[in-house]
Design a protein around this motif. Structure first.
Motif, PDB file in Angstrom:
ATOM      1  N   VAL A   1      63.976  80.522 -23.366  1.00 39.45           N
ATOM      2  CA  VAL A   1      62.735  80.741 -22.596  1.00 39.45           C
ATOM      3  C   VAL A   1      61.545  80.627 -23.554  1.00 39.45           C
ATOM      4  O   VAL A   1      60.568  79.913 -23.293  1.00 39.45           O
ATOM      5  N   ASP A   2      61.649  81.328 -24.686  1.00 37.59           N
ATOM      6  CA  ASP A   2      60.552  81.314 -25.677  1.00 37.59           C
ATOM      7  C   ASP A   2      60.304  79.886 -26.161  1.00 37.59           C
ATOM      8  O   ASP A   2      59.152  79.440 -26.249  1.00 37.59           O
ATOM      9  N   LYS A   3      61.386  79.173 -26.446  1.00 38.55           N
ATOM     10  CA  LYS A   3      61.257  77.781 -26.931  1.00 38.55           C
ATOM     11  C   LYS A   3      60.593  76.898 -25.884  1.00 38.55           C
ATOM     12  O   LYS A   3      59.701  76.097 -26.194  1.00 38.55           O
ATOM     13  N   MET A   4      61.005  77.060 -24.615  1.00 43.37           N
ATOM     14  CA  MET A   4      60.437  76.229 -23.540  1.00 43.37           C
ATOM     15  C   MET A   4      58.928  76.463 -23.419  1.00 43.37           C
ATOM     16  O   MET A   4      58.144  75.516 -23.290  1.00 43.37           O
ATOM     17  N   LEU A   5      58.532  77.741 -23.488  1.00 41.53           N
ATOM     18  CA  LEU A   5      57.103  78.043 -23.337  1.00 41.53           C
ATOM     19  C   LEU A   5      56.321  77.612 -24.583  1.00 41.53           C
ATOM     20  O   LEU A   5      55.151  77.224 -24.487  1.00 41.53           O
ATOM     21  N   ASP A   6      56.990  77.659 -25.757  1.00 39.25           N
ATOM     22  CA  ASP A   6      56.352  77.133 -26.982  1.00 39.25           C
ATOM     23  C   ASP A   6      56.102  75.633 -26.834  1.00 39.25           C
ATOM     24  O   ASP A   6      55.019  75.136 -27.145  1.00 39.25           O
ATOM     25  N   MET A   7      57.133  74.911 -26.385  1.00 42.83           N
ATOM     26  CA  MET A   7      57.006  73.449 -26.265  1.00 42.83           C
ATOM     27  C   MET A   7      55.902  73.078 -25.267  1.00 42.83           C
ATOM     28  O   MET A   7      55.182  72.106 -25.461  1.00 42.83           O
ATOM     29  N   ALA A   8      55.793  73.880 -24.213  1.00 41.10           N
ATOM     30  CA  ALA A   8      54.747  73.613 -23.209  1.00 41.10           C
ATOM     31  C   ALA A   8      53.382  74.122 -23.666  1.00 41.10           C
ATOM     32  O   ALA A   8      52.379  73.921 -22.987  1.00 41.10           O
ATOM     33  N   LYS A   9      53.350  74.797 -24.822  1.00 47.39           N
ATOM     34  CA  LYS A   9      52.100  75.331 -25.393  1.00 47.39           C
ATOM     35  C   LYS A   9      51.342  76.177 -24.365  1.00 47.39           C
ATOM     36  O   LYS A   9      50.150  75.968 -24.100  1.00 47.39           O
ATOM     37  N   VAL A  10      52.065  77.134 -23.780  1.00 44.78           N
ATOM     38  CA  VAL A  10      51.469  77.988 -22.737  1.00 44.78           C
ATOM     39  C   VAL A  10      50.387  78.880 -23.335  1.00 44.78           C
ATOM     40  O   VAL A  10      50.597  79.508 -24.382  1.00 44.78           O
ATOM     41  N   THR A  11      49.243  78.907 -22.682  1.00 45.60           N
ATOM     42  CA  THR A  11      48.124  79.750 -23.117  1.00 45.60           C
ATOM     43  C   THR A  11      47.636  80.583 -21.915  1.00 45.60           C
ATOM     44  O   THR A  11      48.065  80.337 -20.775  1.00 45.60           O
ATOM     45  N   PRO A  12      46.733  81.517 -22.138  1.00 49.66           N
ATOM     46  CA  PRO A  12      46.209  82.306 -21.008  1.00 49.66           C
ATOM     47  C   PRO A  12      45.499  81.444 -19.951  1.00 49.66           C
ATOM     48  O   PRO A  12      45.260  81.910 -18.839  1.00 49.66           O
ATOM     49  N   GLN A  13      45.169  80.190 -20.281  1.00 48.71           N
ATOM     50  CA  GLN A  13      44.498  79.327 -19.294  1.00 48.71           C
ATOM     51  C   GLN A  13      45.491  78.713 -18.301  1.00 48.71           C
ATOM     52  O   GLN A  13      45.098  78.087 -17.316  1.00 48.71           O
TER      53      GLN A  13
END
Ligand code: SAM
Length: 284
Positions: free
Chosen positions: A55-67
């Motif tokens: 999960v952490d890796k997926m969100l890192d790859m997608a570069k998830v930010t508060p926006q």
């Protein structure tokens, strides 16, 4: 038996029943919180949670930010949505099983992110996810394939991350695997796609015509200038960013619907370029 003895006995039996009912109800409450079982049936795919490390890796790859607005299709116990919310993003889980929806809401509450992590009961095939800036999936290859036309219609630049399953001939822009089995025992590969702008067709430049044949995030074609016909090489889209080579010139730019513009570099010379689409068909 006298009438009063009968009433006493009846009262005694009723009391015993009431006490037994209370004890049973309490036991139900204590152990009654819904506990899903790995690989339990789901509408179109079973429930199996993504390992937290992935999960952490997926969100890192997608570069998830508060926006970001993250949507997880088939959200299970809510872990992806909750993790995205902890990164400050707004996030929504769409889940068919109402018990899983309730469990995910409880989990979000426990993690203190229920203001940002929302869950709805619904069928992922019937749900409008077009507003997501990041879409997360742990479904099946055939479901990804069915969703693909809708995904390709999302805003250019939208990031799609899938646990393990691909999008058929739409090759991922990036892939990463967690090799540590203590952190991820199974289904440990994350795939990232960036929705490409649609550039297929004929484009008019001031001095030339550009014909593009697009295949997802890559394209080929030709640049016609007077009698000269230069093949397009290294045609690539990263969301709305375009790059290609024609002859000695390297073009980079940004696509905005039916127009695009940018800079070109040829030897020592740099110049601005722009183009307007005159047809959505590459062959006219
Ligand atoms: C493999 S699990 C993934 C759960 C979660 N996304 C994760 O990565 O931990 C797939 C989930 O999709 C749900 N599901 C199956 N068919 C669905 C449908 N048509 N609409 C919404 N959810 C569905 C299942 O109940 C299950 O919770």
């Amino acid at each position: 038996m006298t009438r009063s003895r009968f009433v006493c006995r009846l009262m005694f039996v009723l009391c015993c029943c009431a006490i037994a009912a209370c004890v049973f109800a309490q036991g139900q409450q204590g152990s009654g919180e819904y506990k899903p079982v790995e690989r339990q049936d789901g509408k179109d795919v079973v429930w199996l949670p993504t390992a937290q490390a992935l999960v952490d890796k997926m969100l890192d790859m997608a570069k998830v930010t508060p926006q970001d607005y993250v949507i997880d299709l088939g959200s299970g116990d809510g872990r992806t949505v909750i993790t995205a919310a902890k990164r400050g993003a707004r996030a929504l889980g769409v889940e068919y099983n109402p018990n899983m929806v309730a469990l995910a809401k409880r989990n979000a509450e426990k993690e203190g992110v229920s203001d940002k992590a929302k869950f709805m009961q619904g069928d992922l095939f019937q749900t409008d996810f077009s507003q997501a800036t990041v879409l997360t999936l742990f479904l099946l290859p055939e479901i990804n394939y069915q969703l693909r036309p809708k995904i390709l219609n999302m805003k250019p630049g939208t990031r799609i991350v899938s646990n393990t399953f691909d999008m058929s001939e739409w090759i991922a822009d990036q892939t990463a695997t967690i090799d540590d089995s203590s952190k991820c025992p199974e289904y440990c590969t994350a795939l990232l796609w960036i929705v490409p702008a649609k550039v297929e067709g004929a484009w008019k430049l001031p001095q030339a015509e550009l014909v593009i044949e697009q295949s997802f995030q890559t394209f080929s074609g030709r640049l016609n200038s007077g009698a000269e016909m230069l093949p397009i090489k290294n045609g690539r889209l990263n969301g709305d960013q375009i790059s290609f080579t024609a002859g000695a010139a390297q073009y980079i730019g940004r696509v905005n619907g039916n127009s695009m513009q940018g800079m070109l570099k040829s030897g020592d010379r740099t110049a601005e370029w722009s183009a307007i689409r005159i047809s959505k068909a590459a062959s006219r």
